[in-house]
Design a protein around this motif. Structure first.
Motif: not given
Ligand code: CMC
Length: 390
Positions: A1-13, A369-377
Motif C-alpha cells: 500500500t502507499g507509494a512505491i519506492t524505487l530501489d534498483p538492485g535492492y541497494k537499501n532494502t 511469497i516474495g513479490r517485489p513491486r515496480q514504479v511503472y513508467i
C-alpha cells in the motif's frame, strides 16, 4: 500500500530478517551465527560449519556423527542421472550443467519436492548436501570423458569431493594440505547473507518450489561474472595481463575508463567498503598453499602487483574498492589442479549450506511469497490499433 519506492538492485532494502550471518561492510566483519569467520576457518571443518549455518549451533560429537551418517546414507546418485549428464556436450560450462542436474534431481526424488514438516525439510537437506558434491565432481569428469564415481563412504566430505574429481581408476592419493586448503576455502564461501544467489534461493523457495529447484536457481544466479563467476573471470584477466607483457597500469587505466566496459574483476563489493575479511585470509592462504605444494605461479605476482596498484590509485580509494573473496581464490584452486571453468562450481559447493540455511529459515518463519513491486513508467491507456493501421 502507499507509494512505491524505487530501489534498483535492492541497494537499501532489507528483504528479510535473518539470524544466520552478520556482515559489517564498513568494518570488514563477517560472522556465521555469531562466530567470526577467521576463527571458523582456523578451527572448524566444513561439515561442522554446514551444521552451524543450517541448525544454528556448532554440533557436538554425536550430532556431527549422525549428520555425517545421514548424509552418507543419501549420497548415491541415481544411475539415470548419468544419462542426463551425458546428454550435454563436453564444451558445456560446468555451472550450466550443475544447475540442470540439480534441477533434474527433483525428478528422481519427487518426495523431496513438497516439504510439509521439519522432518521432510531435514530429509531434503541431507539429500542435497549428499548429492550436490557428487554432481559437482561429475561436471568435471564428464568434460574430460572420464568415468563417474560415487562417494567414498570411508573418508570425509571434502576428501571425497576431491577424490571423485581426481581419482584415476581406484587410485587417488589424498594430499592433506590440499584437503585442508579446500576445507578452508569452502568455509569462507559458506554464507554471505542476502547476496544475489541467496536472495534468488529465498525468492524461488518463497513460492514453495522445492529445495532442489531453489538451489538450482541459486547456482544459475551465482554463475554471473559480477557474482561467483568473478573467480573464473579473475584468472582469465590475470592471464590476459600476463600475455600482454604483465603491465598492470594499462589494465588499471582500462578499469577507470567509463567508456570501457572492462572492470577489475575480483575488486569491489556492494557491502564491503573496506577489506573483505575473506580476501585477507585467502591471500595469506594462497602464499602458504603454493609454497606447500611447491607450485610457482607467475600469476600470483601479477595479482599482488595489480592489487597494490589499485589500492594506491585515487579512483579505487575514492570508491572504496578493495579485493573481494574472488580475487585470490582462483590461484589456490589452480594450484590444486582444478580447471578454471570449475572455479565457480567450487564456490557453489561452498555456498550450498548457506543457501540451505536461508531457505530453511525462510520456510520455518513462514515468510510470505516474495513479490517485489515496480514504479511503472510505460504508456497510459491506449486504444487497440488494427494491424492494417500500425
Ligand atoms: N572495477 C572498476 N570500477 C569499479 C569496480 C571494478 N571492479 N567495481 C565498482 N566500480 C566502480 C563503478 O564503476 C562505480 O563508479 P562510479 O561511481 O564512477 O559510477 C563505483 O565503483 C560503484 O560501483 P557500483 O557498480 O555502483 O557498485 P555495485 O555495488 O553495484 O557493484 C560489484 C558491486 C561487485 C558488482 C562491482 O564492484 C563489480 O562489478 N566488481 C567486479 C566483479 C566482482 O569481482 N564480483 C565479485 C563480487 S564479491 C563475491 C561474489 O559476490 O561472488
Amino acid at each position: 500500500t502507499g507509494a512505491i519506492t524505487l530501489d534498483p538492485g535492492y541497494k537499501n532494502t532489507g528483504a528479510c530478517e535473518s539470524a544466520i550471518t552478520f556482515l559489517d561492510g564498513e568494518k570488514g566483519i563477517l560472522r556465521y551465527r555469531g562466530y567470526s569467520i577467521e576463527e571458523l576457518a582456523e578451527k572448524a571443518d566444513f561439515l561442522e560449519v554446514c551444521y552451524l549455518l543450517i541448525f544454528g549451533e556448532l554440533p557436538n560429537k554425536s550430532q556431527l556423527q549422525k549428520f555425517n551418517t545421514d548424509i552418507l546414507d543419501q549420497s548415491i546418485v541415481n544411475e539415470d542421472m548419468k544419462t542426463v549428464l551425458n546428454g550435454f556436450p563436453e564444451s558445456a560450462h560446468p555451472m550450466g550443467v550443475l544447475s540442470s542436474l540439480t534441477s533434474a534431481l527433483t525428478a528422481f526424488n519427487p518426495k523431496s519436492v513438497n516439504v510439509e514438516s521439519e522432518e521432510d525439510m531435514y530429509r531434503a537437506i541431507v539429500k542435497i548436501l549428499a548429492k550436490f558434491p557428487v554432481l559437482a565432481a561429475w561436471t568435471l569428469r564428464q568434460k574430460k570423458s572420464q568415468a563417474l564415481y560415487n562417494k567414498d563412504m570411508n573418508i570425509g566430505y571434502v576428501e571425497s569431493l576431491l577424490k571423485m574429481m581426481f581419482q584415476e581408476g581406484k587410485t587417488y592419493k589424498l594430499n592433506k594440505k590440499v584437503v585442508n586448503a579446500l576445507d578452508k576455502l569452502l568455509i569462507l564461501h559458506a554464507d554471505h547473507e542476502q547476496n544475489c544467489s541467496t536472495s534468488t534461493v529465498r525468492i524461488v523457495g518463497s513460492s514453495h518450489a522445492g529445495l532442489f529447484a531453489s538451489i538450482s536457481a541459486g547456482v544459475s544466479a551465482l554463475w554471473g561474472p559480477l557474482h561467483g563467476g568473478a573467480n573464473q573471470a579473475v584468472i582469465e584477466m590475470l592471464e590476459e595481463i600476463k600475455a600482454d607483457g604483465g603491465d598492470t597500469s594499462k589494465f588499471i587505466a582500462k578499469a577507470k575508463d567509463k567508456d570501457d566496459p572492462f572492470r577489475l574483476m575480483g575488486f569491489g563489493h556492494r557491502v564491503y567498503k573496506n577489506f573483505d575479511p575473506r580476501a585477507k585470509i585467502i591471500k595469506k592462504a594462497a602464499d602458504e598453499v603454493l609454497e606447500q605444494l611447491g607450485v610457482e605461479d607467475p600469476i600470483l605476482e601479477i595479482a599482488k602487483g595489480l592489487e597494490k596498484a589499485a589500492l594506491e590509485d585515487e579512483y579505487f580509494i575514492e570508491r572504496k574498492l578493495y579485493p573481494n573473496v574472488d580475487f585470490y581464490s582462483g590461484i589456490i584452486y589452480r594450484a590444486m589442479g582444478i580447471p578454471t571453468e570449475m572455479f565457480t562450481v567450487m564456490f557453489a559447493v561452498g555456498r550450498l549450506p548457506g543457501w540451505i540455511a536461508q531457505w530453511r529459515e525462510m520456510r520455518l518463519r513462514k515468510e510470505p511469497i516474495g513479490r517485489p513491486r515496480q514504479v511503472y513508467i510505460g504508456e497510459n491507456h491506449r486504444k487497440f490499433k488494427e494491424i492494417e493501421n500500425r
